[in-house]
Motif scaffolding. Structure first.
Motif, PDB file in Angstrom:
ATOM      1  N   MET A   1     146.916 -13.825  10.482  1.00 44.43           N
ATOM      2  CA  MET A   1     146.576 -14.717  11.577  1.00 44.43           C
ATOM      3  C   MET A   1     146.990 -14.134  12.918  1.00 44.43           C
ATOM      4  SD  MET A   1     145.128 -17.657  12.003  1.00 44.43           S
ATOM      5  CE  MET A   1     144.951 -18.924  13.244  1.00 44.43           C
ATOM      6  N   SER A   2     147.975 -13.219  12.893  1.00 41.76           N
ATOM      7  CA  SER A   2     148.477 -12.663  14.144  1.00 41.76           C
ATOM      8  C   SER A   2     147.435 -11.812  14.848  1.00 41.76           C
ATOM      9  CB  SER A   2     149.745 -11.834  13.882  1.00 41.76           C
ATOM     10  OG  SER A   2     149.454 -10.768  12.991  1.00 41.76           O
ATOM     11  N   ASN A   3     146.431 -11.308  14.094  1.00 40.51           N
ATOM     12  CA  ASN A   3     145.404 -10.467  14.702  1.00 40.51           C
ATOM     13  C   ASN A   3     144.212 -11.266  15.216  1.00 40.51           C
ATOM     14  OD1 ASN A   3     146.803  -8.073  14.170  1.00 40.51           O
ATOM     15  ND2 ASN A   3     145.983  -7.967  12.083  1.00 40.51           N
ATOM     16  N   ILE A   4     144.219 -12.573  14.987  1.00 43.66           N
ATOM     17  CA  ILE A   4     143.125 -13.429  15.432  1.00 43.66           C
ATOM     18  C   ILE A   4     143.355 -13.863  16.875  1.00 43.66           C
ATOM     19  CG2 ILE A   4     141.986 -15.669  15.116  1.00 43.66           C
ATOM     20  CD1 ILE A   4     141.190 -13.669  13.029  1.00 43.66           C
ATOM     21  N   THR A   5     142.329 -13.718  17.708  1.00 43.38           N
ATOM     22  CA  THR A   5     142.380 -14.242  19.066  1.00 43.38           C
ATOM     23  C   THR A   5     141.763 -15.639  19.051  1.00 43.38           C
ATOM     24  OG1 THR A   5     142.152 -12.033  20.042  1.00 43.38           O
ATOM     25  CG2 THR A   5     141.643 -13.923  21.452  1.00 43.38           C
ATOM     26  N   LEU A   6     142.560 -16.653  19.295  1.00 41.41           N
ATOM     27  CA  LEU A   6     142.045 -18.012  19.347  1.00 41.41           C
ATOM     28  C   LEU A   6     141.258 -18.207  20.637  1.00 41.41           C
ATOM     29  CD1 LEU A   6     145.152 -19.986  18.008  1.00 41.41           C
ATOM     30  CD2 LEU A   6     143.119 -19.241  16.735  1.00 41.41           C
ATOM     31  N   PHE A   7     140.329 -19.155  20.597  1.00 45.91           N
ATOM     32  CA  PHE A   7     139.421 -19.305  21.738  1.00 45.91           C
ATOM     33  C   PHE A   7     140.165 -19.597  23.031  1.00 45.91           C
ATOM     34  CE2 PHE A   7     136.615 -21.525  24.635  1.00 45.91           C
ATOM     35  CZ  PHE A   7     135.538 -20.655  24.669  1.00 45.91           C
ATOM     36  N   GLU A   8     141.110 -20.506  22.983  1.00 45.41           N
ATOM     37  CA  GLU A   8     141.829 -20.888  24.203  1.00 45.41           C
ATOM     38  C   GLU A   8     142.554 -19.691  24.805  1.00 45.41           C
ATOM     39  OE1 GLU A   8     141.921 -22.447  21.345  1.00 45.41           O
ATOM     40  OE2 GLU A   8     140.856 -24.314  21.825  1.00 45.41           O
ATOM     41  N   GLU A   9     143.160 -18.907  23.955  1.00 38.36           N
ATOM     42  CA  GLU A   9     143.887 -17.716  24.416  1.00 38.36           C
ATOM     43  C   GLU A   9     142.938 -16.698  25.028  1.00 38.36           C
ATOM     44  OE1 GLU A   9     146.244 -13.901  22.421  1.00 38.36           O
ATOM     45  OE2 GLU A   9     145.687 -15.638  21.179  1.00 38.36           O
ATOM     46  N   GLY A  10     141.835 -16.432  24.337  1.00 34.13           N
ATOM     47  CA  GLY A  10     140.879 -15.443  24.833  1.00 34.13           C
ATOM     48  C   GLY A  10     140.181 -15.901  26.094  1.00 34.13           C
ATOM     49  N   TRP A  11     139.835 -17.189  26.150  1.00 33.72           N
ATOM     50  CA  TRP A  11     139.133 -17.674  27.338  1.00 33.72           C
ATOM     51  C   TRP A  11     140.059 -17.730  28.551  1.00 33.72           C
ATOM     52  CZ3 TRP A  11     134.612 -17.421  29.055  1.00 33.72           C
ATOM     53  CH2 TRP A  11     134.259 -18.108  30.214  1.00 33.72           C
ATOM     54  N   ASP A  12     141.330 -17.978  28.324  1.00 30.92           N
ATOM     55  CA  ASP A  12     142.290 -17.966  29.436  1.00 30.92           C
ATOM     56  C   ASP A  12     142.301 -16.597  30.108  1.00 30.92           C
ATOM     57  OD1 ASP A  12     144.565 -19.231  30.948  1.00 30.92           O
ATOM     58  OD2 ASP A  12     145.654 -17.561  30.033  1.00 30.92           O
TER      59      ASP A  12
ATOM     60  N   GLN B   1     135.221 -11.418  15.132  1.00 27.37           N
ATOM     61  CA  GLN B   1     136.123 -12.012  14.151  1.00 27.37           C
ATOM     62  C   GLN B   1     135.303 -12.771  13.104  1.00 27.37           C
ATOM     63  OE1 GLN B   1     139.959 -12.826  17.026  1.00 27.37           O
ATOM     64  NE2 GLN B   1     138.382 -14.387  17.020  1.00 27.37           N
ATOM     65  N   THR B   2     135.870 -12.921  11.915  1.00 27.88           N
ATOM     66  CA  THR B   2     135.161 -13.638  10.857  1.00 27.88           C
ATOM     67  C   THR B   2     135.167 -15.132  11.153  1.00 27.88           C
ATOM     68  OG1 THR B   2     137.215 -13.755   9.559  1.00 27.88           O
ATOM     69  CG2 THR B   2     135.709 -11.909   9.120  1.00 27.88           C
ATOM     70  N   PRO B   3     134.104 -15.838  10.755  1.00 28.38           N
ATOM     71  CA  PRO B   3     134.057 -17.290  10.949  1.00 28.38           C
ATOM     72  C   PRO B   3     135.286 -17.951  10.323  1.00 28.38           C
ATOM     73  CG  PRO B   3     131.932 -16.459  10.264  1.00 28.38           C
ATOM     74  CD  PRO B   3     132.904 -15.318  10.128  1.00 28.38           C
ATOM     75  N   PRO B   4     135.812 -19.010  10.894  1.00 27.32           N
ATOM     76  CA  PRO B   4     135.276 -19.762  12.045  1.00 27.32           C
ATOM     77  C   PRO B   4     135.749 -19.235  13.399  1.00 27.32           C
ATOM     78  CG  PRO B   4     137.192 -20.893  11.195  1.00 27.32           C
ATOM     79  CD  PRO B   4     137.014 -19.666  10.327  1.00 27.32           C
ATOM     80  N   HIS B   5     136.208 -17.991  13.432  1.00 27.86           N
ATOM     81  CA  HIS B   5     136.771 -17.456  14.671  1.00 27.86           C
ATOM     82  C   HIS B   5     135.815 -16.511  15.399  1.00 27.86           C
ATOM     83  CE1 HIS B   5     140.550 -19.352  13.680  1.00 27.86           C
ATOM     84  NE2 HIS B   5     140.565 -18.727  12.506  1.00 27.86           N
ATOM     85  N   ASP B   6     134.565 -16.490  14.984  1.00 30.45           N
ATOM     86  CA  ASP B   6     133.535 -15.795  15.756  1.00 30.45           C
ATOM     87  C   ASP B   6     133.072 -16.770  16.843  1.00 30.45           C
ATOM     88  OD1 ASP B   6     131.239 -14.759  16.874  1.00 30.45           O
ATOM     89  OD2 ASP B   6     130.262 -14.292  14.972  1.00 30.45           O
ATOM     90  N   TYR B   7     133.416 -16.465  18.098  1.00 28.75           N
ATOM     91  CA  TYR B   7     133.184 -17.410  19.185  1.00 28.75           C
ATOM     92  C   TYR B   7     131.969 -17.053  20.048  1.00 28.75           C
ATOM     93  CZ  TYR B   7     137.968 -18.834  18.020  1.00 28.75           C
ATOM     94  OH  TYR B   7     139.092 -19.272  17.369  1.00 28.75           O
TER      95      TYR B   7
END
Length: 210
Positions: free
Chosen positions: A1-12, A50-56
């Motif tokens: 999970m540490s390698n996943i960029t969450l949407f809020e973090e990436g959009w910030d 990123q793999t779904p559901p983290h493909d934004y």
């Protein structure tokens, strides 16, 4: 999970880059560095692969469109409001130039969306999406007022008064440019029709719709 960029973090991160771009358009002398550009592009790439559901990809495309709409509504339209004649033409050309710069930079930051997402979804390219925002929110609302200002200046020229021909040519070129940028024929057709119907016979050799 540490390698996943969450949407809020990436959009910030993207929002910080967008805010810097807006400041540049309003006169800030602080340009983007190569490192900043690479960081923003890489961030979009990561968020799209990123793999779904983290493909934004879908959310990023919508945010890309919203960025233009918000900037036009908050900055461009207020700057045009209340202006007439030459002041309107000068402000429009300034804002159109800025919009082209903004579209160029943002489409570079989000470029990975054009590699797979927009073609697969049969959506307009990033550049066309940016220009369509200006078409619908700015051009649609003021193109007749702009043409009235152009025709008024041409009437003055025909009456023997000096006018800023560079300004008039720039305003006429705007119709061609926004039509080409959005793959629409109506802006140039409108300008050509209005010129043909309203301009008397006088020396217009240096005034033309490019």
């Amino acid at each position: 999970m540490s390698n996943i960029t969450l949407f809020e973090e990436g959009w910030d991160l993207m929002q910080k880059g967008i805010n810097k771009l807006k400041n540049i358009l309003e006169g800030s002398p602080d340009p983007f560095t190569t490192e900043e550009y690479t960081l923003l592009y890489t961030n979009i790439y990561n968020m799209c692969t990123q793999t779904p559901p983290h493909d934004y990809s879908t959310a990023l495309y919508e945010k890309y469109k919203e960025t233009f709409d918000e900037y036009i509504k908050s900055t461009v339209l207020p700057s045009l409001q209340g202006k007439q004649d030459e002041l309107l033409l000068r402000e429009l050309l300034k804002r159109w130039t800025n919009h082209k710069i903004m579209t160029c930079w943002l489409s570079k930051f989000f470029r990975y969306l054009d590699r797979y997402y927009t073609p697969k979804q049969r959506l307009p390219s990033l550049e066309e999406t940016g220009f369509l925002s200006f078409y619908y929110l700015v051009y649609d609302g003021i193109h007749r007022q702009v043409m009235d200002a152009i025709l008024a200046m041409i009437d003055r020229k025909c009456a023997g008064e000096p006018i800023d021909e560079t300004l008039v040519n720039g305003a006429l070129s705007f119709y061609s440019e926004i039509g080409e940028s959005t793959r629409r024929n109506d802006p140039k057709h409108f300008a050509e029709t209005m010129m043909k119907e309203n301009v008397a016979n006088c020396n217009l050799s240096r005034l033309q719709i490019s």
